[in-house]
Scaffold this active site. Structure first.
Site, short mmCIF file in Angstrom:
data_model
loop_
_atom_site.label_atom_id
_atom_site.label_comp_id
_atom_site.label_asym_id
_atom_site.label_seq_id
_atom_site.Cartn_x
_atom_site.Cartn_y
_atom_site.Cartn_z
CE1 TYR A 138 38.73 12.35 59.75
CE2 TYR A 138 37.34 11.41 61.58
CZ TYR A 138 38.26 12.49 61.10
OH TYR A 138 38.31 13.39 62.02
CB VAL A 192 34.83 17.11 56.64
CG1 VAL A 192 33.77 16.92 57.67
CG2 VAL A 192 34.34 16.36 55.18
CE LYS A 208 36.71 14.98 59.00
NZ LYS A 208 36.02 15.17 60.26
#
EC number: 4.3.3.7
Length: 293
Positions: free
Chosen positions: A134, A205, A163
């Site tokens: 992330y 996401v 992400k």
């Protein structure tokens, strides 16, 4: 075999008025989104994971995984700025039944690229679970560069996705071009979903998916099916909403909206506080503008 939907909903965590986790409400909400075809991300930024205990996270992981087994992707957030702590939580997450884990680039420490590589390499070596990196520089104060992401993905088969909330399409384009085949690139910014899909991404996401998940899925699928004009029109229609839900620090607007829509989202945990009257008015108008109120 894991399947990856167009949308992974980064879920809010409902709390009771006394501040305790409303596990039943979370699972019921997760079932709703799973029925709509989205994956589920548990206890991440939108879920106020930073103010949840390890036990609370693990209980949510297990309850969600049990409820949604073989129905949709369930991802648990185990990332911290402490590599050893992240490893310990990842190992415990293995026992809960989640399909994958999310690990943030270490915040506050701001490691260089060698440090970022070593952090994620250590986690990858310690767990069997598939890992999503992330990247969110706006929250961490640092970032992992695209070549580092790609090197990690080539070196460790269980580092399977990213992400990306960098806001940088060049970043996404580099990863799409240089990551291993089958690597899962997801936008971490709702408003950049279509642009990232256009440069090779898989989906998003999403925070906005709490309210417009079906519409966003339709947008992504239209682009994948070659109907670029339809995808663009949906992007244009919902862009004000996708940007508006970040009119103040997230997840305050989206959780406020969920309460407005009658879902038991509940209050916030400090240091987050309730929306101001101005933000509440903005949230109400955003919902009206898309026909949800």
């Amino acid at each position: 075999m894991l399947t990856f939907p167009n949308i992974i909903t980064a879920m809010i965590t409902p709390f009771h008025e006394d501040g305790s986790v409303n596990y039943e409400a979370f699972v019921n909400l997760a079932k709703k989104y799973a029925d709509e075809g989205t994956g589920i991300l548990v206890a991440a930024t939108t879920g106020e994971g930073a103010v949840m205990t390890e036990d609370e996270k693990l209980k949510l992981f297990k309850m969600t995984a049990d409820a949604l087994k073989d129905k949709t992707l369930v991802m648990g957030n185990v990332g911290t700025n402490n590599t050893a702590q992240s490893i310990a939580l990842a190992k415990k997450a293995e026992e809960t039944g989640v399909d994958a884990i999310l690990c943030i680039v270490p915040y506050y420490n701001k490691p260089n690229q060698e440090g970022c590589y070593a952090h994620f390499a250590a986690i990858a070596k310690a767990t069997k679970l598939p890992i999503f990196i992330y990247n969110v520089p706006g929250r961490t104060g640092g970032k992992i560069e695209p070549p580092t992401v790609c090197k990690l993905a080539h070196d460790f088969p269980n580092i399977i996705g990213l992400k990306d909330a960098s806001g940088d399409l060049d970043y996404a384009g580099y990863v799409a071009a240089n990551a291993p085949e089958g690597f899962h690139l997801y936008s971490g910014d709702d408003n950049l979903t279509l642009p990232i899909v256009a440069v090779g991404g898989e989906g998003v996401v999403s925070v906005a998916a709490h309210v417009i998940g079906k519409e966003m899925d339709e947008m992504i699928q239209a682009h994948k099916d070659g109907d670029v004009q339809k995808a663009a029109k949906l992007h244009q229609k919902y862009l004000p909403f996708m940007k508006g839900i970040f009119c103040t620090v997230s997840p305050v607007p989206i959780k406020t909206m969920m309460n407005m829509l009658g879902y038991p989202a509940g209050p916030f945990r400090l240091p987050l506080v309730d929306a101001t009257p101005e933000v509440r008015a903005k949230c109400e108008q955003l919902l009206k503008d898309i026909g949800k109120m």
